[in-house]
Design an enzyme around this catalytic site. Structure first.
Site, PDB file in Angstrom:
ATOM      1  N   GLU A  21       0.825  -1.211   0.000  1.00 20.77           N
ATOM      2  CA  GLU A  21       0.000   0.000   0.000  1.00 20.77           C
ATOM      3  C   GLU A  21       0.860   1.262   0.000  1.00 20.77           C
ATOM      4  O   GLU A  21       0.544   2.229  -0.696  1.00 20.77           O
ATOM      5  CB  GLU A  21      -0.916   0.025   1.226  1.00 20.77           C
ATOM      6  CG  GLU A  21      -2.017  -0.999   1.202  1.00 20.77           C
ATOM      7  CD  GLU A  21      -2.850  -0.944   2.467  1.00 20.77           C
ATOM      8  OE1 GLU A  21      -4.033  -0.582   2.352  1.00 20.77           O
ATOM      9  OE2 GLU A  21      -2.312  -1.240   3.552  1.00 20.77           O
ATOM     10  N   TYR A  53     -11.577  28.369   1.181  1.00 20.82           N
ATOM     11  CA  TYR A  53     -11.623  26.937   0.866  1.00 20.82           C
ATOM     12  C   TYR A  53     -10.444  26.491   0.020  1.00 20.82           C
ATOM     13  O   TYR A  53     -10.115  25.312  -0.007  1.00 20.82           O
ATOM     14  CB  TYR A  53     -12.962  26.509   0.257  1.00 20.82           C
ATOM     15  CG  TYR A  53     -13.503  27.348  -0.864  1.00 20.82           C
ATOM     16  CD1 TYR A  53     -13.048  27.198  -2.156  1.00 20.82           C
ATOM     17  CD2 TYR A  53     -14.507  28.273  -0.625  1.00 20.82           C
ATOM     18  CE1 TYR A  53     -13.564  27.962  -3.185  1.00 20.82           C
ATOM     19  CE2 TYR A  53     -15.031  29.039  -1.640  1.00 20.82           C
ATOM     20  CZ  TYR A  53     -14.548  28.887  -2.936  1.00 20.82           C
ATOM     21  OH  TYR A  53     -15.067  29.638  -3.940  1.00 20.82           O
ATOM     22  N   LYS A  98     -10.717   5.388   1.683  1.00 23.91           N
ATOM     23  CA  LYS A  98      -9.825   4.639   0.794  1.00 23.91           C
ATOM     24  C   LYS A  98     -10.715   3.926  -0.217  1.00 23.91           C
ATOM     25  O   LYS A  98     -11.581   3.130   0.158  1.00 23.91           O
ATOM     26  CB  LYS A  98      -8.978   3.634   1.564  1.00 23.91           C
ATOM     27  CG  LYS A  98      -8.006   2.859   0.669  1.00 23.91           C
ATOM     28  CD  LYS A  98      -7.169   1.865   1.445  1.00 23.91           C
ATOM     29  CE  LYS A  98      -6.022   2.582   2.095  1.00 23.91           C
ATOM     30  NZ  LYS A  98      -4.979   1.648   2.572  1.00 23.91           N
TER      31      LYS A  98
END
Length: 123
Positions: A21, A53, A98
């Site tokens: 990963e 933002y 994820k």
């Protein structure tokens, strides 16, 4: 008070407990909601009087670049930066997902959600 949401920030990053990963990386989605007093900026119409933002997105992208074993750790770092770098934010909730996690099944995503308030924040 008011809310600002930055939603569906997509990024490729190298988080996870498995060596593969952190080497290959995965796709992630991050959502952020902050609460702040937006009345002043509503009256002045000045960016300097509100939560930018673009600033929030930059923090998320920068923190996602630093590998962590756990998504909780990434979320905590994002919250820490937000409270440290913008004093008008009173509350924040971040979701880190994820996409297609390697968990041996047909799972679209796993998501952790973490919230904090300025009064609870400790540097």
């Amino acid at each position: 008070m008011g809310k600002i949401k930055v939603e569906n920030i997509r990024v490729h990053a190298n988080h996870g407990c498995l060596k593969e990963e952190t080497a290959i990386g995965s796709d992630y989605r991050v959502d952020l909601e902050i609460t702040a007093n937006l009345q002043h900026s509503a009256a002045t119409d000045k960016l300097s009087d509100t939560v930018d933002y673009v600033f929030l997105n930059r923090i998320i992208l920068e923190e996602m670049k630093t590998p962590s074993a756990l998504l909780e750790h990434v979320a905590r770092r994002i919250l820490n930066r937000i409270f440290t770098e913008d004093q008008i934010i009173k509350k924040a909730t971040v979701s880190v997902s994820k996409i297609n996690p390697p968990i041996g099944g047909d799972v679209e995503q796993v998501t952790i959600v973490m919230s904090d308030k300025r009064k609870n924040f400790k540097k």
